[in-house]
Design a protein around this motif. Sequence first.
Motif, mmCIF file in Angstrom:
data_model
loop_
_atom_site.group_PDB
_atom_site.id
_atom_site.type_symbol
_atom_site.label_atom_id
_atom_site.label_comp_id
_atom_site.label_asym_id
_atom_site.label_seq_id
_atom_site.Cartn_x
_atom_site.Cartn_y
_atom_site.Cartn_z
ATOM 1 N N ASP A 17 -26.631 -76.412 -22.637
ATOM 2 C CA ASP A 17 -25.818 -76.165 -23.824
ATOM 3 C C ASP A 17 -25.931 -74.699 -24.217
ATOM 4 O OD1 ASP A 17 -25.404 -78.957 -23.986
ATOM 5 O OD2 ASP A 17 -27.203 -79.201 -25.203
ATOM 6 N N GLY A 18 -24.886 -73.940 -23.981
ATOM 7 C CA GLY A 18 -24.938 -72.521 -24.319
ATOM 8 C C GLY A 18 -26.038 -71.827 -23.555
ATOM 9 N N ASN A 19 -27.050 -71.314 -24.266
ATOM 10 C CA ASN A 19 -28.163 -70.650 -23.576
ATOM 11 C C ASN A 19 -29.431 -71.489 -23.616
ATOM 12 O OD1 ASN A 19 -27.103 -69.648 -25.984
ATOM 13 N ND2 ASN A 19 -28.550 -68.009 -26.125
ATOM 14 N N ARG A 20 -29.270 -72.822 -23.573
ATOM 15 C CA ARG A 20 -30.438 -73.704 -23.560
ATOM 16 C C ARG A 20 -30.308 -74.758 -22.468
ATOM 17 N NH1 ARG A 20 -31.947 -75.860 -29.335
ATOM 18 N NH2 ARG A 20 -30.322 -77.289 -28.719
ATOM 19 N N VAL A 21 -31.408 -74.973 -21.779
ATOM 20 C CA VAL A 21 -31.507 -76.064 -20.809
ATOM 21 C C VAL A 21 -32.248 -77.185 -21.520
ATOM 22 C CG1 VAL A 21 -32.504 -76.787 -18.607
ATOM 23 C CG2 VAL A 21 -31.566 -74.479 -18.846
ATOM 24 N N ARG A 22 -31.590 -78.330 -21.641
ATOM 25 C CA ARG A 22 -32.169 -79.461 -22.366
ATOM 26 C C ARG A 22 -32.771 -80.454 -21.370
ATOM 27 N NH1 ARG A 22 -30.791 -80.418 -27.409
ATOM 28 N NH2 ARG A 22 -28.871 -79.259 -27.096
ATOM 29 N N LEU A 23 -33.987 -80.904 -21.675
ATOM 30 C CA LEU A 23 -34.703 -81.829 -20.797
ATOM 31 C C LEU A 23 -34.625 -83.269 -21.306
ATOM 32 C CD1 LEU A 23 -37.958 -79.742 -20.204
ATOM 33 C CD2 LEU A 23 -35.909 -79.860 -18.761
ATOM 34 N N LEU A 24 -34.861 -84.193 -20.389
ATOM 35 C CA LEU A 24 -34.913 -85.622 -20.687
ATOM 36 C C LEU A 24 -36.179 -85.987 -21.453
ATOM 37 C CD1 LEU A 24 -33.707 -88.473 -19.981
ATOM 38 C CD2 LEU A 24 -35.083 -88.388 -17.925
ATOM 39 N N LEU A 25 -37.211 -85.182 -21.312
ATOM 40 C CA LEU A 25 -38.534 -85.453 -21.882
ATOM 41 C C LEU A 25 -38.799 -84.607 -23.122
ATOM 42 C CD1 LEU A 25 -40.476 -84.907 -18.546
ATOM 43 C CD2 LEU A 25 -39.735 -87.097 -19.466
ATOM 44 N N PRO A 26 -39.636 -85.090 -24.038
ATOM 45 C CA PRO A 26 -40.092 -84.231 -25.130
ATOM 46 C C PRO A 26 -40.923 -83.070 -24.557
ATOM 47 C CG PRO A 26 -40.739 -86.528 -25.506
ATOM 48 C CD PRO A 26 -40.171 -86.443 -24.134
ATOM 49 N N VAL A 55 -35.732 -76.410 -23.501
ATOM 50 C CA VAL A 55 -36.199 -77.192 -24.643
ATOM 51 C C VAL A 55 -36.350 -78.654 -24.240
ATOM 52 C CG1 VAL A 55 -35.162 -75.657 -26.363
ATOM 53 C CG2 VAL A 55 -33.877 -77.627 -25.551
ATOM 54 N N GLY A 56 -37.295 -79.322 -24.886
ATOM 55 C CA GLY A 56 -37.498 -80.740 -24.659
ATOM 56 C C GLY A 56 -36.450 -81.557 -25.403
ATOM 57 N N SER A 57 -36.477 -82.857 -25.191
ATOM 58 C CA SER A 57 -35.542 -83.741 -25.886
ATOM 59 C C SER A 57 -35.760 -83.730 -27.395
ATOM 60 C CB SER A 57 -35.667 -85.166 -25.343
ATOM 61 O OG SER A 57 -36.980 -85.649 -25.529
ATOM 62 N N VAL A 108 -33.645 -82.320 -16.083
ATOM 63 C CA VAL A 108 -32.604 -81.601 -16.825
ATOM 64 C C VAL A 108 -31.454 -82.564 -17.123
ATOM 65 C CG1 VAL A 108 -30.907 -79.728 -16.743
ATOM 66 C CG2 VAL A 108 -33.202 -79.385 -15.790
ATOM 67 N N VAL A 109 -31.066 -82.661 -18.392
ATOM 68 C CA VAL A 109 -29.959 -83.547 -18.761
ATOM 69 C C VAL A 109 -28.728 -82.782 -19.217
ATOM 70 C CG1 VAL A 109 -31.364 -85.551 -19.289
ATOM 71 C CG2 VAL A 109 -30.843 -83.927 -21.094
ATOM 72 N N MET A 135 -24.333 -82.453 -11.292
ATOM 73 C CA MET A 135 -25.487 -82.000 -12.055
ATOM 74 C C MET A 135 -25.183 -80.642 -12.681
ATOM 75 S SD MET A 135 -29.387 -81.377 -10.972
ATOM 76 C CE MET A 135 -30.497 -82.683 -11.328
ATOM 77 N N PHE A 136 -26.132 -80.096 -13.388
ATOM 78 C CA PHE A 136 -25.951 -78.872 -14.156
ATOM 79 C C PHE A 136 -26.531 -77.645 -13.468
ATOM 80 C CE2 PHE A 136 -26.852 -82.598 -16.762
ATOM 81 C CZ PHE A 136 -25.652 -82.729 -17.442
#
Length: 78
Positions: free
Chosen positions: A56-65, A13-15, A52-53, A1-2
């Motif tokens: 990327d750099g300074n962003r945590v990207r989520l599976l959900l919108p 951020v959302g998806s 959390v999927v 995992m991340f």
Amino acid sequence: MFVEQIREGLQVVGSDERPIGTVEAIVGQLLRIRDGDPATEGSRHFLDLAFVVAVDGNRVRLLLPAAEAKERWSAESD
């Protein structure tokens, strides 16, 4: 995992790429997020790390919108 890549201050951020706040900490299996909405005066929310999927750099990207993530977060870390 991340989890090891997640750190304080990263944007969440959302998806759909819409921001929902910034990381404050990891509390158990929860991500503690400071809301980015000035109207709520930066209130804190908790969201399961399972959403959390990627980091990327300074962003945590989520599976959900973003809107759905906000519906699922809680104000307390139960």
